[in-house]
Design an enzyme around this catalytic site. Structure first.
Site, PDB file in Angstrom:
ATOM      1  N   ASP A 238     -41.336  -2.489  -6.918  1.00 33.42           N
ATOM      2  CA  ASP A 238     -39.943  -2.892  -7.098  1.00 33.42           C
ATOM      3  C   ASP A 238     -39.834  -4.297  -7.682  1.00 33.42           C
ATOM      4  O   ASP A 238     -38.793  -4.952  -7.540  1.00 33.42           O
ATOM      5  CB  ASP A 238     -39.203  -2.839  -5.751  1.00 33.42           C
ATOM      6  CG  ASP A 238     -38.344  -1.585  -5.632  1.00 33.42           C
ATOM      7  OD1 ASP A 238     -38.403  -0.742  -6.543  1.00 33.42           O
ATOM      8  OD2 ASP A 238     -37.620  -1.436  -4.637  1.00 33.42           O
ATOM      9  N   ASP A 391     -37.799   1.367   9.286  1.00 40.38           N
ATOM     10  CA  ASP A 391     -38.891   1.937  10.079  1.00 40.38           C
ATOM     11  C   ASP A 391     -38.410   2.319  11.481  1.00 40.38           C
ATOM     12  O   ASP A 391     -38.726   3.401  11.990  1.00 40.38           O
ATOM     13  CB  ASP A 391     -40.058   0.953  10.152  1.00 40.38           C
ATOM     14  CG  ASP A 391     -39.605  -0.470  10.463  1.00 40.38           C
ATOM     15  OD1 ASP A 391     -38.406  -0.677  10.750  1.00 40.38           O
ATOM     16  OD2 ASP A 391     -40.454  -1.375  10.431  1.00 40.38           O
TER      17      ASP A 391
END
Length: 662
Positions: A238, A391
């Site tokens: 990214d 997460d």
């Protein structure tokens, strides 16, 4: 001359005895000691004066050198956050500081004047200051003291509940070690020579502008001991800097030429941070051919046997959705900041994660160094960009869908700790604001889920409220606000066991998983209280959806290598270029490209400088003011705690811990 006689009489209740001692009178009644030499006395005074002058000179030099440094930082300090986002807590601390300094001034005057206000009648008021002091005492006892007293009792109650939770976790860890409880798996499941018996595994390496660590991470993953035709590596880049994109592409191309099944992916629309990156990668058509996905952040370096020690746990256990490995830190001894972080994370993995994994089959996914069953991800809704803790989000949703987790304490993956206070502060802000965002969003799902009542209670009261909300709340409120205020409000008093005995005992428990860090127990205790201001601010911003809750800053990394990596790199350089065996740092061409790019860029040298942190500095002066006030009431333990804690906040506020950043 005849010896003189002296009689010594000893009186008792019923009898008397007389003892005669024959000795010279000079021995019986000693003469006065000889007076000291006036010259010796003068020299003693001179030496003491010299020592005092040296101490004053050293103190003056220190202050003289510190003041320009602080002034320079104040001049070049730039705001990186809007005042509206961070000003409320700071204004509250500043107001408390101003009031405490004013009260300290009044009470200092009262102390030296010898005012005993309990014995003074209203007609005996001598001056305006005297009247203001009387008004302050009346207002304090009638309005402020009851409020602070109630808040302190509430915080002490939360403190005891959280301490009890820590003790139970430590007892569970002791029981695991005593009974040798750990996940077991059959040996040699995937040791056959035929690769068709191995499951298909996808490995993902999400990264963003990771110039320092991309090469070592890709190199480590490409050397995983797994059949190449059953393994696919996705490098999910990214990065928004073209030079870094070129370097990563070159590294991927080099490993692809060596026969590694590796792909490079770059998103044109980079939304959703890491969650958006992973979600985009999982949408590829070829992912349906794979059964498991292993995730490693850019600074993680798994050992070659990582997959062979984690994947076998899924065999014969269809309810297992996640296998999480432990982190190991290559730079844990780099400076004081990394040592203190190591204490925290060792307790997190060895105690919290291990106990929850063994007894509850649930814990928060750490975002990396873990293997997911892809079916578990799909059943739980996949990656979602609604919080900064994607997460933990996927872990909670998987738990609500009935999937079980396993934590492997003996499988370790090398990674880095933030070496600067600025990087660590931003990381902790994200780690403590995200859970509160998630709690707001997933609370209805928890209440309406089909899991048992005890699992719901564990999620709500232990996982979220106690460990994510209550801990930063009472730590900041009790030790950074209420304790210094009790010095100015003597009607409210915190007992010694609250500010000394129990915190020290809890610190001892926290440091047990890292016994080599025992000499740092006092700095660790002060450090945790100092970080409470950051954690409290992050918790509030996440709970009330403030703007700073959505900030995501990639943690700054240095690219430090472990000792085996350094040896492998040296061995690679010494061997021939045509050697077929793969090495961790065998891509010399990539390093050459990196050096050429650096030469072309000609980046000017930027001197590293410290930052100033206003909240920490304001709390430092508040605590030091309270320490000065405690001298008037001669409170020993309170004075030392406030003094050392104030110095700790001052060190953090001046950014004097850890490495410095550009």
């Amino acid at each position: 001359m005849a010896p003189s006689t002296m009689a010594v009489t000893t009186e008792k209740p019923n009898n008397f005895s007389v003892v005669e001692i024959n000795c010279p009178a000079s021995l019986a009644i000693p003469e006065k000691e000889k007076s000291k030499n006036p010259k010796q006395f003068t020299w003693v005074l001179f030496l003491r004066a010299h020592r005092a002058i040296v101490c004053l000179y050293w103190l003056a030099i220190t202050i003289w050198g510190l003041v320009p440094a602080i002034t320079k930082r104040l001049i070049f300090f730039k705001k990186r956050e809007e005042l509206k986002k961070r000003g409320r807590l700071l204004r509250f601390i500043r107001a408390s500081l101003i009031v405490s300094m004013a009260v300290l001034f009044l009470e200092t005057i009262a102390h030296f004047k010898g005012w005993n206000l309990r014995l003074i009648q209203p007609l005996e008021v001598q001056s305006l200051v005297h009247w203001v002091f009387l008004f302050w005492l009346s207002f304090r006892s009638n309005y402020i003291a009851p409020l602070i007293q109630a808040l302190s009792k509430f915080c002490v109650f939360l403190f005891m509940i959280q301490s009890l939770d820590r003790i139970i976790l430590c007892f569970g860890c002791f029981w695991i070690k005593y009974k040798k409880l750990r996940p077991e798996v059959e040996e040699g499941i995937y040791s056959t020579e035929e690769s068709s018996g191995f499951p298909m595994v996808l490995v993902q390496i999400p990264m963003c502008n990771e110039r320092e660590v991309y090469a070592q991470s890709i190199s480590a993953v490409c050397q995983l001991d797994w059949p190449r035709e059953r393994l696919l590596i996705q490098v999910l880049d990214d990065s928004d800097e073209e030079n870094i994109q070129l370097l990563i592409k070159n590294e991927v191309s080099l490993w692809s030429q060596k026969g590694v099944n590796i792909l490079y992916r770059h998103r044109f629309i980079r939304t959703g941070y890491k969650a958006g990156n992973l979600k985009s990668a999982m949408a590829c058509d070829y992912v349906k051919d794979y059964e498991f996905v292993a995730i490693f952040d850019a600074d993680f370096q798994p050992n070659p046997d990582f997959l062979k020690r984690t994947i076998p746990h899924f065999k014969g256990n269809p309810e297992l959705g996640l296998v999480q490995a432990r982190w190991s830190f290559v730079n844990k001894d780099e400076n004081l900041l990394t040592r203190l972080q190591n204490i925290n994370l060792c307790f997190h993995f060895e105690v919290e994660q291990q106990v929850n994994g063994v007894f509850l089959n649930f814990f928060g996914f750490n975002g990396t160094a873990g293997v997911w069953r892809i079916k578990a991800l799909e059943d739980s809704g996949g990656w979602v960009e609604r919080t900064t803790v994607e997460d933990m989000d996927i872990a909670v949703r998987a738990h609500l869908n009935g999937w079980k987790f396993i934590f492997l304490n003996d499988v370790k993956v090398l990674c880095e700790l933030p070496e600067s206070y600025e990087a660590y502060k931003k990381q902790q802000h994200r780690w403590h604001s995200g859970p509160m965002q998630l709690f707001r969003l997933c609370l209805p799902d928890i209440l309406t889920s089909k899991i048992s009542f005890w699992k719901k209670a564990n999620l709500i009261f232990l996982f979220f409220l106690l460990r994510k909300l209550i801990l930063p709340f009472y730590s900041f409120t009790l030790f950074c606000i209420i304790l210094p205020l009790t010095m100015f409000i003597p009607e409210v008093e915190l007992p010694v066991w609250v500010i000394c005995y129990i915190p020290v005992f809890m610190s001892l428990l926290n440091i047990l998983p890292a016994p080599k860090s025992f000499p740092f127990i006092v700095p660790y205790l002060l450090f945790e209280n100092t970080m409470s201001v950051t954690k409290f601010n992050a918790m509030v911003s996440g709970l009330f959806q403030l703007g700073s809750a959505y900030e995501w800053v990639v943690t700054k990394k240095t690219g430090r290598l472990s000792e085996p990596d350094l040896l492998a790199a040296a061995e690679t350089e010494s061997k021939a270029m045509n050697q077929p065996q793969l090495h961790r740092h065998d891509s010399e061409t990539g390093l050459e490209v990196l050096n050429k790019l650096r030469e072309q860029e000609e980046v000017p040298f930027v001197k590293k400088s410290n930052r100033l942190y206003r909240k920490e500095l304001a709390l430092a002066f508040l605590l030091l003011t309270a320490a000065a006030r405690s001298l008037l009431s001669a409170q020993g333990v309170h004075f030392y705690f406030l003094l050392f804690q104030g110095v700790s906040f001052l060190v953090m506020g001046l950014d004097l811990i850890g490495e410095q950043m550009n």
